[in-house]
Design a protein around this motif. Structure first.
Motif, PDB file in Angstrom:
ATOM      1  N   UNK A  69     -11.270  -2.260  -3.054  1.00 57.92           N
ATOM      2  CA  UNK A  69     -10.156  -2.359  -2.100  1.00 57.92           C
ATOM      3  C   UNK A  69     -10.351  -3.567  -1.190  1.00 57.92           C
ATOM      4  N   UNK A  70     -11.587  -3.776  -0.727  1.00 59.94           N
ATOM      5  CA  UNK A  70     -11.882  -4.923   0.145  1.00 59.94           C
ATOM      6  C   UNK A  70     -11.652  -6.234  -0.614  1.00 59.94           C
ATOM      7  N   UNK A  71     -12.095  -6.254  -1.872  1.00 56.61           N
ATOM      8  CA  UNK A  71     -11.915  -7.464  -2.684  1.00 56.61           C
ATOM      9  C   UNK A  71     -10.424  -7.723  -2.921  1.00 56.61           C
ATOM     10  N   UNK A  72      -9.687  -6.655  -3.234  1.00 51.54           N
ATOM     11  CA  UNK A  72      -8.249  -6.791  -3.493  1.00 51.54           C
ATOM     12  C   UNK A  72      -7.545  -7.360  -2.256  1.00 51.54           C
ATOM     13  N   UNK A  73      -7.920  -6.832  -1.090  1.00 52.53           N
ATOM     14  CA  UNK A  73      -7.302  -7.303   0.159  1.00 52.53           C
ATOM     15  C   UNK A  73      -7.570  -8.798   0.352  1.00 52.53           C
ATOM     16  N   UNK A  74      -8.803  -9.234   0.016  1.00 48.31           N
ATOM     17  CA  UNK A  74      -9.166 -10.647   0.191  1.00 48.31           C
ATOM     18  C   UNK A  74      -8.368 -11.556  -0.751  1.00 48.31           C
ATOM     19  N   UNK A  75      -8.272 -11.146  -2.029  1.00 48.86           N
ATOM     20  CA  UNK A  75      -7.673 -12.080  -2.996  1.00 48.86           C
ATOM     21  C   UNK A  75      -6.149 -12.053  -2.979  1.00 48.86           C
ATOM     22  N   UNK A 141       7.953   4.943  -6.534  1.00 46.21           N
ATOM     23  CA  UNK A 141       7.805   6.351  -6.103  1.00 46.21           C
ATOM     24  C   UNK A 141       6.499   6.946  -6.607  1.00 46.21           C
ATOM     25  N   UNK A 142       6.260   6.796  -7.917  1.00 47.36           N
ATOM     26  CA  UNK A 142       5.070   7.406  -8.524  1.00 47.36           C
ATOM     27  C   UNK A 142       3.789   6.855  -7.911  1.00 47.36           C
ATOM     28  N   UNK A 143       3.739   5.530  -7.714  1.00 48.89           N
ATOM     29  CA  UNK A 143       2.505   4.914  -7.222  1.00 48.89           C
ATOM     30  C   UNK A 143       2.246   5.287  -5.766  1.00 48.89           C
ATOM     31  N   UNK A 144       3.301   5.319  -4.962  1.00 45.06           N
ATOM     32  CA  UNK A 144       3.152   5.715  -3.551  1.00 45.06           C
ATOM     33  C   UNK A 144       2.590   7.135  -3.482  1.00 45.06           C
ATOM     34  N   UNK A 145       3.137   8.031  -4.323  1.00 46.66           N
ATOM     35  CA  UNK A 145       2.661   9.423  -4.328  1.00 46.66           C
ATOM     36  C   UNK A 145       1.230   9.522  -4.848  1.00 46.66           C
ATOM     37  N   UNK A 146       0.956   8.839  -5.961  1.00 49.44           N
ATOM     38  CA  UNK A 146      -0.346   8.976  -6.623  1.00 49.44           C
ATOM     39  C   UNK A 146      -1.469   8.371  -5.792  1.00 49.44           C
ATOM     40  N   UNK A 147      -1.240   7.166  -5.245  1.00 49.96           N
ATOM     41  CA  UNK A 147      -2.321   6.440  -4.579  1.00 49.96           C
ATOM     42  C   UNK A 147      -2.264   6.518  -3.056  1.00 49.96           C
ATOM     43  N   UNK A 148      -1.246   7.213  -2.533  1.00 53.36           N
ATOM     44  CA  UNK A 148      -1.045   7.292  -1.068  1.00 53.36           C
ATOM     45  C   UNK A 148      -1.126   5.911  -0.422  1.00 53.36           C
ATOM     46  N   UNK A 149      -0.387   4.964  -0.978  1.00 48.57           N
ATOM     47  CA  UNK A 149      -0.370   3.608  -0.413  1.00 48.57           C
ATOM     48  C   UNK A 149       1.042   3.299   0.081  1.00 48.57           C
ATOM     49  N   UNK A 150       1.168   2.379   1.034  1.00 48.20           N
ATOM     50  CA  UNK A 150       2.510   2.035   1.520  1.00 48.20           C
ATOM     51  C   UNK A 150       3.328   1.330   0.440  1.00 48.20           C
ATOM     52  N   UNK A 151       4.630   1.501   0.540  1.00 49.69           N
ATOM     53  CA  UNK A 151       5.542   0.925  -0.453  1.00 49.69           C
ATOM     54  C   UNK A 151       5.387  -0.597  -0.557  1.00 49.69           C
ATOM     55  N   UNK A 152       5.145  -1.275   0.597  1.00 42.58           N
ATOM     56  CA  UNK A 152       5.011  -2.746   0.569  1.00 42.58           C
ATOM     57  C   UNK A 152       3.872  -3.172  -0.351  1.00 42.58           C
ATOM     58  N   UNK A 153       2.780  -2.393  -0.309  1.00 42.48           N
ATOM     59  CA  UNK A 153       1.628  -2.763  -1.141  1.00 42.48           C
ATOM     60  C   UNK A 153       1.982  -2.643  -2.626  1.00 42.48           C
ATOM     61  N   UNK A 157       2.059  -5.605  -5.559  1.00 38.78           N
ATOM     62  CA  UNK A 157       1.414  -5.511  -6.876  1.00 38.78           C
ATOM     63  C   UNK A 157       2.445  -5.797  -7.970  1.00 38.78           C
ATOM     64  N   UNK A 158       3.643  -5.238  -7.801  1.00 36.57           N
ATOM     65  CA  UNK A 158       4.708  -5.491  -8.787  1.00 36.57           C
ATOM     66  C   UNK A 158       5.018  -6.985  -8.884  1.00 36.57           C
ATOM     67  N   UNK A 159       5.016  -7.658  -7.737  1.00 37.75           N
ATOM     68  CA  UNK A 159       5.284  -9.097  -7.716  1.00 37.75           C
ATOM     69  C   UNK A 159       4.220  -9.869  -8.495  1.00 37.75           C
ATOM     70  N   UNK A 160       2.978  -9.386  -8.411  1.00 39.28           N
ATOM     71  CA  UNK A 160       1.861 -10.095  -9.064  1.00 39.28           C
ATOM     72  C   UNK A 160       1.841  -9.830 -10.574  1.00 39.28           C
ATOM     73  N   UNK A 161       2.474  -8.728 -10.992  1.00 38.78           N
ATOM     74  CA  UNK A 161       2.486  -8.405 -12.430  1.00 38.78           C
ATOM     75  C   UNK A 161       3.681  -9.094 -13.092  1.00 38.78           C
TER      76      UNK A 161
END
Length: 203
Positions: A69-75, A141-153, A157-161
């Motif tokens: 998570x720390x590495x992901x935040x950095x890159x 929807x699925x990712x927000x529920x599964x990973x408990x992460x904010x929608x912006x995050x 990720x979608x933008x990077x894929x």
């Protein structure tokens, strides 16, 4: 005879892991690019040393394991750091995947990768591409529920894929996963029966 390789991909939250697991339960040899990516940065592997040299000890958890998570935040904030990391890891991950695919004994084997479309090298390892596809709103929807992460995050990720259109352009087969798990598993079984009839991944 050497098994042919099916590349299985899909964006975050598409259900590609659930699809892959069901193929696995049918006896298909699975190689997961995410797992290969984890193996190459395990403690004691040279890649982890390079990453610590670059980003410092704070990139590690207390037990010496990479803090992803720390590495992901950095890159995510620094494209040049992401590039550096990809140049370090991609060749190592490819080698890991190749070795794992060489061990396959099933009629065909599956390379599961979220970045199959983005990575020409991974695409070249596959004779056929299956895309697990869902509408973007469902992914979020699925990712927000599964990973408990904010929608912006999730949107970042979608933008990077690769875009959904780009993925579908490379697909030989598409599994639309917008229903329940039972339906997904039935679709996997239908595809599996079809794949068993193919020579070298081509119909």
């Amino acid at each position: 005879m050497k098994p042919w390789i099916l590349g299985l991909t899909g964006g975050i939250g598409s259900g590609k892991s659930a699809a892959a697991n069901h193929f696995g339960s049918l006896g298909v040899h699975l190689v997961d690019a995410d797992q290969a990516a984890r193996w190459v940065v395990e403690p004691g592997r040279p890649a982890l040393t390079h990453i610590v040299d670059r980003f410092g000890e704070q990139i590690l958890q207390d037990d010496g394991v990479l803090d992803r998570a720390a590495l992901r935040a950095r890159i995510f904030q620094a494209p040049q750091e992401r590039q550096w990391l990809e140049q370090l890891l991609h060749p190592l991950i490819r080698e890991e995947m190749r070795n794992a695919l060489d061990e396959a004994r099933s009629p065909y084997a599956i390379l599961v990768s979220p970045l199959l479309v983005e990575s020409a090298a991974q695409r070249q390892m596959s004779q056929r591409v299956l895309v697990v596809d869902v509408p973007e709103q469902v992914q979020i929807q699925r990712t927000v529920q599964r990973d408990s992460v904010p929608e912006e995050q999730v949107r970042a990720i979608l933008q990077a894929q690769a875009s959904r259109e780009e993925r579908l352009r490379h697909a030989h087969d598409v599994l639309v996963n917008d229903r329940d798990l039972v339906w997904l598993q039935r679709e996997v079984e239908r595809l599996h029966d079809f794949y068993l009839t193919l020579q070298g991944g081509q119909s």
